[in-house]
Design a protein around this motif. Structure first.
Motif, PDB file in Angstrom:
ATOM      1  N   TYR A  16     -15.907  40.368 -34.524  1.00 29.91           N
ATOM      2  CA  TYR A  16     -14.456  40.517 -34.490  1.00 29.91           C
ATOM      3  C   TYR A  16     -13.899  40.563 -35.919  1.00 29.91           C
ATOM      4  N   GLN A  17     -12.904  41.431 -36.114  1.00 33.42           N
ATOM      5  CA  GLN A  17     -12.239  41.515 -37.406  1.00 33.42           C
ATOM      6  C   GLN A  17     -11.046  40.569 -37.441  1.00 33.42           C
ATOM      7  N   GLN A  18     -10.623  40.220 -38.636  1.00 29.22           N
ATOM      8  CA  GLN A  18      -9.433  39.395 -38.809  1.00 29.22           C
ATOM      9  C   GLN A  18      -8.226  40.141 -38.253  1.00 29.22           C
ATOM     10  N   GLY A  19      -7.469  39.521 -37.366  1.00 26.04           N
ATOM     11  CA  GLY A  19      -6.317  40.203 -36.799  1.00 26.04           C
ATOM     12  C   GLY A  19      -5.857  39.589 -35.492  1.00 26.04           C
ATOM     13  N   VAL A  20      -5.033  40.345 -34.777  1.00 24.33           N
ATOM     14  CA  VAL A  20      -4.461  39.910 -33.507  1.00 24.33           C
ATOM     15  C   VAL A  20      -4.867  40.918 -32.438  1.00 24.33           C
ATOM     16  N   VAL A  21      -5.261  40.432 -31.268  1.00 24.85           N
ATOM     17  CA  VAL A  21      -5.618  41.309 -30.151  1.00 24.85           C
ATOM     18  C   VAL A  21      -4.674  40.992 -28.990  1.00 24.85           C
ATOM     19  N   ILE A  22      -3.995  42.040 -28.508  1.00 21.42           N
ATOM     20  CA  ILE A  22      -3.009  41.905 -27.433  1.00 21.42           C
ATOM     21  C   ILE A  22      -3.489  42.719 -26.239  1.00 21.42           C
ATOM     22  N   VAL A  23      -3.599  42.074 -25.088  1.00 21.26           N
ATOM     23  CA  VAL A  23      -4.053  42.740 -23.871  1.00 21.26           C
ATOM     24  C   VAL A  23      -2.846  43.188 -23.056  1.00 21.26           C
ATOM     25  N   ASP A  76      -5.108  37.426 -21.816  1.00 21.91           N
ATOM     26  CA  ASP A  76      -4.694  38.401 -20.813  1.00 21.91           C
ATOM     27  C   ASP A  76      -3.285  38.874 -21.179  1.00 21.91           C
ATOM     28  N   PRO A  77      -2.577  39.581 -20.294  1.00 21.52           N
ATOM     29  CA  PRO A  77      -1.233  40.050 -20.658  1.00 21.52           C
ATOM     30  C   PRO A  77      -0.232  38.959 -21.018  1.00 21.52           C
ATOM     31  N   ASP A  78      -0.522  37.719 -20.668  1.00 19.80           N
ATOM     32  CA  ASP A  78       0.392  36.622 -21.007  1.00 19.80           C
ATOM     33  C   ASP A  78      -0.105  35.769 -22.172  1.00 19.80           C
ATOM     34  N   HIS A  79      -1.228  36.133 -22.756  1.00 20.88           N
ATOM     35  CA  HIS A  79      -1.795  35.392 -23.883  1.00 20.88           C
ATOM     36  C   HIS A  79      -2.440  36.381 -24.861  1.00 20.88           C
ATOM     37  N   TYR A  80      -2.322  36.095 -26.144  1.00 17.11           N
ATOM     38  CA  TYR A  80      -2.925  36.968 -27.148  1.00 17.11           C
ATOM     39  C   TYR A  80      -3.911  36.170 -28.002  1.00 17.11           C
ATOM     40  N   LEU A  81      -4.811  36.896 -28.630  1.00 13.26           N
ATOM     41  CA  LEU A  81      -5.871  36.293 -29.428  1.00 13.26           C
ATOM     42  C   LEU A  81      -5.550  36.455 -30.904  1.00 13.26           C
ATOM     43  N   VAL A  82      -5.681  35.365 -31.667  1.00 12.67           N
ATOM     44  CA  VAL A  82      -5.458  35.398 -33.112  1.00 12.67           C
ATOM     45  C   VAL A  82      -6.761  35.040 -33.814  1.00 12.67           C
ATOM     46  N   LEU A  83      -7.217  35.942 -34.664  1.00  8.90           N
ATOM     47  CA  LEU A  83      -8.426  35.718 -35.459  1.00  8.90           C
ATOM     48  C   LEU A  83      -8.009  35.586 -36.916  1.00  8.90           C
ATOM     49  N   SER A  84      -8.041  34.357 -37.419  1.00 12.24           N
ATOM     50  CA  SER A  84      -7.644  34.121 -38.806  1.00 12.24           C
ATOM     51  C   SER A  84      -8.681  34.647 -39.782  1.00 12.24           C
ATOM     52  N   VAL A  85      -9.923  34.746 -39.336  1.00 11.93           N
ATOM     53  CA  VAL A  85     -11.027  35.232 -40.168  1.00 11.93           C
ATOM     54  C   VAL A  85     -11.918  36.113 -39.292  1.00 11.93           C
ATOM     55  N   HIS A 124      -8.893  23.534 -39.198  1.00 11.33           N
ATOM     56  CA  HIS A 124      -8.341  24.804 -38.751  1.00 11.33           C
ATOM     57  C   HIS A 124      -9.464  25.710 -38.263  1.00 11.33           C
ATOM     58  N   GLN A 125      -9.307  26.208 -37.055  1.00  8.32           N
ATOM     59  CA  GLN A 125     -10.299  27.097 -36.481  1.00  8.32           C
ATOM     60  C   GLN A 125      -9.943  28.546 -36.770  1.00  8.32           C
ATOM     61  N   GLY A 126     -10.975  29.387 -36.794  1.00  9.39           N
ATOM     62  CA  GLY A 126     -10.757  30.789 -37.100  1.00  9.39           C
ATOM     63  C   GLY A 126     -10.302  31.616 -35.919  1.00  9.39           C
ATOM     64  N   LEU A 127     -10.227  30.999 -34.735  1.00 12.49           N
ATOM     65  CA  LEU A 127      -9.851  31.732 -33.525  1.00 12.49           C
ATOM     66  C   LEU A 127      -8.951  30.856 -32.671  1.00 12.49           C
ATOM     67  N   ALA A 128      -7.897  31.449 -32.126  1.00 10.50           N
ATOM     68  CA  ALA A 128      -6.997  30.703 -31.247  1.00 10.50           C
ATOM     69  C   ALA A 128      -6.362  31.658 -30.247  1.00 10.50           C
ATOM     70  N   VAL A 129      -5.995  31.132 -29.081  1.00  9.69           N
ATOM     71  CA  VAL A 129      -5.256  31.886 -28.069  1.00  9.69           C
ATOM     72  C   VAL A 129      -3.861  31.288 -27.974  1.00  9.69           C
ATOM     73  N   ALA A 130      -2.835  32.151 -27.932  1.00  9.49           N
ATOM     74  CA  ALA A 130      -1.456  31.684 -27.865  1.00  9.49           C
ATOM     75  C   ALA A 130      -0.722  32.376 -26.728  1.00  9.49           C
ATOM     76  N   ARG A 131       0.290  31.710 -26.211  1.00  7.79           N
ATOM     77  CA  ARG A 131       1.086  32.272 -25.115  1.00  7.79           C
ATOM     78  C   ARG A 131       2.022  33.358 -25.644  1.00  7.79           C
ATOM     79  N   ALA A 132       2.080  34.472 -24.945  1.00  7.25           N
ATOM     80  CA  ALA A 132       2.971  35.566 -25.322  1.00  7.25           C
ATOM     81  C   ALA A 132       4.336  35.327 -24.675  1.00  7.25           C
ATOM     82  N   ASP A 133       5.307  34.842 -25.460  1.00  8.27           N
ATOM     83  CA  ASP A 133       6.629  34.577 -24.891  1.00  8.27           C
ATOM     84  C   ASP A 133       7.453  35.863 -24.836  1.00  8.27           C
TER      85      ASP A 133
END
Length: 288
Positions: free
Chosen positions: A41-48, A65-74, A124-133
């Protein structure tokens, strides 16, 4: 079908990856499930927009999924799988993170709550999932609409990507990105070391020298590296090498022996064993 999925389907009308008129923004369409497979995975954000994806990192499974996005800090070697409903396509958008833009956003936010994540000893972790508000989704919709027009992509695209990064910094699990944009935090030092690994993956790795290059003791560097990537530096390097080798085999058609040497393996037999153990297939079977 949601508006985001419909727009993604229009932008990514063809199977595979679609480059857009905005630098660092790509869309992906796949019409079948993805069995669990190692990826880099590359550093960035992935939105489904449609479907569900899972990332296996260490012992943890991250679902978005469509209600959550992936953040890759590294950039991270991990394992991905995806599921789509019959007759539908997996639709997603990847957005690279420009650290200069991110740093400017954080400086202008002047957020005391965000500064709390910089306290000594914070992990701090290099990967996190956050809620898409709602605000995040609205920004995604406007970015996708702009991608339908070459002129709007050129004029509005960069500003909408900046707005998207702002929405992410206002959301949950933004602490790692905040720490990444600040000098001398554990994750910013690890990110610098990761850049060195990716530029020199074909060379032997001296962990002590790598730790010294980012002004950390070897023990502190190992702890921070494991916190961020869930891997040791040597494990990380091995997975980067194997992923690079797979690209050389599949995209450039190199022989296994040539790919092995180009990514830093001295022993072709060792490369073949580790490649098969990691990908579940021989290098020859992956060759174009």
């Amino acid at each position: 079908m949601s508006e985001i999925a419909a727009l993604m389907g229009r932008v990514a009308a063809r199977e595979g990856t679609t480059e857009t008129g905005v630098p660092g923004v790509r869309l992906h369409r796949r019409s079948a499930d993805i069995a669990r497979v190692p990826l880099l995975y590359q550093q960035g954000v992935v939105i489904v927009g449609q479907g569900t994806k899972k990332v296996h990192l260490g012992e943890t499974v991250h679902v978005y999924d469509p209600d959550h996005y992936l953040v890759l800090s590294v950039p991270l070697p991990a394992e991905c799988e995806a599921v789509v409903a019959p007759g539908e396509a997996l639709l997603s958008m990847a957005v690279d993170i420009d650290l200069r833009v991110l740093g400017d956003i954080i400086e202008r936010m002047d957020d005391p709550a965000g500064n709390a994540c910089l306290k000594a000893g914070a992990r701090h972790q290099g990967l996190a999932v956050a809620r898409a508000d709602a605000a995040f989704k609205e920004t995604v919709v406007r970015l996708l609409r702009a991608l339908l027009s070459p002129r709007e992509s050129r004029v509005l695209g960069p500003g909408l990507v900046r707005e998207l990064l702002f929405r992410i910094m206002c959301g949950e699990n933004a602490a790692s990105l905040h720490a990444l944009a600040v000098k001398n935090t554990g994750i910013s030092r690890v990110e610098k070391a990761l850049k060195h690994i990716h530029c020199n993956f074909y060379q032997p790795c001296n962990v002590e020298q790598l730790a010294g290059s980012v002004n950390m003791s070897t023990s502190a560097f190992h702890r921070a590296f494991k916190d961020v990537t869930s891997l040791s530096p040597i494990q990380y390097l091995k997975k980067v090498r194997l992923n690079k080798a797979k690209s050389l085999l599949a995209e450039d058609g190199l022989r296994a022996s040539d790919a092995a040497r180009q990514v830093g393996y001295e022993s072709v037999s060792q490369f073949t064993r580790e490649f098969k153990r990691y990908f579940g297939a021989s290098p020859t079977s992956c060759r174009r």
